[in-house]
Design an enzyme around this catalytic site. Structure first.
Site, short mmCIF file in Angstrom:
data_model
loop_
_atom_site.label_atom_id
_atom_site.label_comp_id
_atom_site.label_asym_id
_atom_site.label_seq_id
_atom_site.Cartn_x
_atom_site.Cartn_y
_atom_site.Cartn_z
N ASP A 329 0.85 -1.19 0.00
CA ASP A 329 0.00 0.00 0.00
C ASP A 329 0.89 1.24 0.00
OD1 ASP A 329 -2.61 -1.00 -0.02
OD2 ASP A 329 -2.51 -1.50 2.10
N LYS A 416 -17.00 16.12 -1.04
CA LYS A 416 -15.59 16.15 -1.44
C LYS A 416 -15.18 14.73 -1.77
CE LYS A 416 -13.24 15.39 2.98
NZ LYS A 416 -14.40 14.88 3.72
#
EC number: 7.2.2.6
Length: 701
Positions: A329, A416
């Site tokens: 990741d 958002k």
């Protein structure tokens, strides 16, 4: 539930110099205890049931019994023409005994480290009294051993958390140093996939929590870790089993050779007695690696444990050495994580203040570090949206929508999220997107940042620049992995441009942008379909399938129960970058085993030249006595003394491992042949000659 009085905060103790000295003293005592226990265990392992598990050393064990019998009765196998045979046979028996004992000692020391770790883990368990909450909100004090899965407990500052569980109410600092060794407290709170998990045996140092128990007695995290550590020495890895079989076959071959020697010796008119034949057999079979093999494997798990990682088996550590691909990741592994709002970039004619106001409204319920940083940046500019939070509704982020926000009073919607997701949201409200958005998106992406678009209803107000920083030194570590033949793949939820910039800066081999949890499994399966072994880290429930699919899955200790159960390693420090160190340890384990095997077999050449020429001196083989050893007795004793002493001499190397260098397979092979192959031939010649001189000086030749 009855209200609970607030508790005062308790400061964690600071590490004073006296504390550090005491810690070092305890470490020395613990090491001394390991060696004292190993001395005792080495004698216990002399029993036949333990001895037969190691075929090579079992041959030496049987040989010891035979020479003991010959010491008691020198004429057991026929008349003995040797001068003072009982002294020679007695010395031979003693040397063979210590050869077996040293091998047992090496294994016992390696096992002792695991037992010491298990004792440390066991000491964190306590028979504490737990405050159990009943459905009507009353508190009853019960022994922690009576708690079962589904029970609810209340803990306050100073309490030991009685069992593994999930925080369902409250926020508190927890001291996990008893398990992780890290003195810094960890924040635990409800409603988080990761930070809500608590471990029994840890201590709450401030505030209070209500915890739902997730494990039954004896099945908690610490219980499982103790079982894994104590069971480490019982399971051999496939490579270790294969090498054991190879060494057993070599021993059988040499046994057959020795069995045929009396006939050749009789034909050459150079009779050889049984003790000398036994000495020759022990000198030729690979006792060095045979005696250290178990210790090497167990020590590999111990080295991983020293990094505060618990492996479910030796196989998991060994597989790390064969890893071809790392799936990582981006956030927290390659970058520092916790991306922070750096700048508001308005578009469409809106001002910075207007954008900041809508961004504040869209983030007011967002408890993530990113969301909180957006609120802070807006308030730093003196901007707040005129909003009563009691009249608004939070919209949580999801991997499917890739956005979050707030439903405002009057039916208005502040959002958002990923630029593409916000564009789709605006279009669904009959709004339009403009090229100015693409320019802001590319500007942030080319700087390696993450662009978050912000909209109110069907109008896009601009972009938030979330800044992420690549960890220092990570590029060099990836370069080392590349030299070892390990490929790195970065997974990120960022857009393709941002992902490309960060991938180039970090030096990864490949990346997948806008990745979903399903992409993790897909990339692992794709690599495995090409015959590669894959390692990855994870902490969330959505990582569990990928952790189970990977050849090596490392779960974070702060992760969910599902992630820990799916993985074959658990990192107690919850540091994703540690996967790189674990791979290096796995490779070091394989290199150490290969190096000592090479050294052991190379040793046989010197021992061959030490014993054979002097045994068959009458058969015109004296010219091969290149070491010019004094006599048959001194040659046999010198070779076997060296054979015994080399095992304890190599114990530190077996436990610590051969120095690891990030080289290719061919370079490693050449280096090991030069150092441990050539060194394994030269060292015995020198040592055996020196021992022969000493034996001659004391009159045993």
């Amino acid at each position: 539930m009855n209200p609970v009085a607030p508790t005062r905060k308790v400061k964690p103790p600071r590490n004073r110099p006296s504390d550090r000295r005491q810690a070092r003293k305890k470490a020395r005592i613990k090491t001394k205890g390991i060696y004292l226990r190993a001395i005792k265990d080495a004698f216990v392992k002399l029993n036949p049931k333990s001895a037969i598990k190691n075929p090579v050393m079992f041959v030496v064990w049987v040989a010891t019994l035979v020479t003991l019998a010959v010491t008691i009765n020198p004429d057991l196998f026929g008349p003995n023409q040797q001068k003072n045979p009982q002294l020679f046979n007695g010395l031979l028996t003693g040397i063979l005994f210590f050869t077996v004992w040293f091998a047992n000692f090496a294994e016992a020391v390696a096992e002792g480290r695991g037992k010491a770790q298990a004792d440390t883990l066991r000491s964190t368990k306590s028979e504490a009294i737990a405050k159990q909450l009943s459905p009507d909100g009353t508190i009853a004090e019960v022994p922690s051993t009576n708690l079962k899965q589904g029970d609810t407990v209340y803990v306050v500052a100073g309490d030991i958390i009685p069992a593994d569980g999930e925080v369902i109410m409250g926020v508190a600092s927890v001291d996990e140093s008893a398990i992780t060794g890290e003195s810094a407290p960890v924040l635990k709170e409800s409603g988080s996939d990761v930070a809500s998990s608590v471990t029994g045996g840890t201590r709450i140092i401030s505030d209070e929590l209500i915890v739902r128990v997730t494990s039954d007695p004896g099945k908690g995290f610490i219980d499982r870790m103790i079982a894994l550590v104590e069971g480490a020495e019982r399971s051999k890895t496939p490579n270790e089993v294969a090498l054991t079989v190879l060494l057993a076959v070599l021993s059988l071959v040499f046994l057959f050779v020795i069995a045929t020697l009396p006939a050749f010796a009789y034909y050459a008119d150079t009779p050889v007695n049984v003790p000398t034949l036994i000495a020759l057999l022990v000198a030729l079979i690979p006792t060095t690696i045979g005696g250290l093999l178990s210790a090497i494997g167990i020590a590999g798990m111990d080295r991983v444990a020293q990094f505060n990682v618990i492996a479910t088996s030796g196989r998991a550590v060994e597989v790390c050495g064969d890893i071809n691909t790392l799936v990582l990741d981006k956030t927290g592994t390659i970058t520092l994580g916790n991306r922070l709002a750096e700048e508001f970039i308005p578009i469409n004619g809106y001002s910075v203040e207007q954008l900041a106001s809508v961004a504040w409204a869209a983030s007011v319920f967002d408890d993530t570090p990113e969301g909180k940083s957006i609120v802070r940046l807006a308030e730093k500019l003196g901007i707040r949206y005129d909003l009563d939070p009691n009249l608004a509704q939070a919209v949580e982020f999801s991997a499917k929508t890739r956005m979050s926000g707030t439903n405002l009073p009057g039916g208005r919607e502040a959002r958002k999220g990923a630029v593409g997701a916000i564009q789709g949201f605006v279009r669904s409200r009959n709004g339009q997107t403009i090229p100015e958005l693409d320019a802001a998106y590319e500007r942030v992406s080319q700087q390696g940042g993450t662009p978050l678009a912000v909209c109110l209803d069907n109008e896009i107000y601009g972009v938030i620049y979330l800044k992420d920083i690549v960890k220092s030194g990570i590029r060099e570590r990836f370069d080392q992995l590349r030299r070892m033949g390990v490929r790195t793949i970065m997974l990120t939820g960022d857009n393709h441009i941002t992902a490309s910039v960060i991938a180039q800066e970090a030096g990864v081999d490949d990346f997948i942008a806008e990745a979903t949890p399903e992409d993790k499994i897909s990339v692992i399966q794709r690599e495995q379909a090409q015959g590669k072994l894959v390692a990855m880290t994870g902490d969330g429930t959505n990582d569990a399938p990928a952790l189970a699919q990977a050849n090596v899955g490392v779960a974070m200790n702060t992760g969910t129960q599902a992630a820990k159960e799916a993985a074959n390693m658990v990192d107690l420090d919850s540091d994703p970058t540690k996967l790189i160190d674990i791979v290096s340890i796995g490779k070091q384990l394989l290199i150490t085993r290969g190096a000592l095997t090479t050294f052991s077999i190379a040793n046989d050449i010197a021992k061959y030249f030490a014993i054979i020429p002097v045994i068959f001196a009458a058969a015109n083989l004296q010219s091969l006595n290149i070491m010019n050893l004094t006599s048959t007795n001194s040659a046999v004793l010198s070779a076997l003394i060296y054979n015994a002493l080399i095992i304890p001499a190599l114990i530190p190397l077996a436990l610590k491992g051969v120095q690891f260098r990030p080289l290719t397979a061919n370079q490693l092979l050449q280096r090991n042949i030069l150092i441990y192959g050539l060194g394994g031939v030269i060292a015995p010649f020198i040592a055996i000659k020196l021992i022969d001189i000493l034996i001659t000086l004391v009159g045993l030749a």
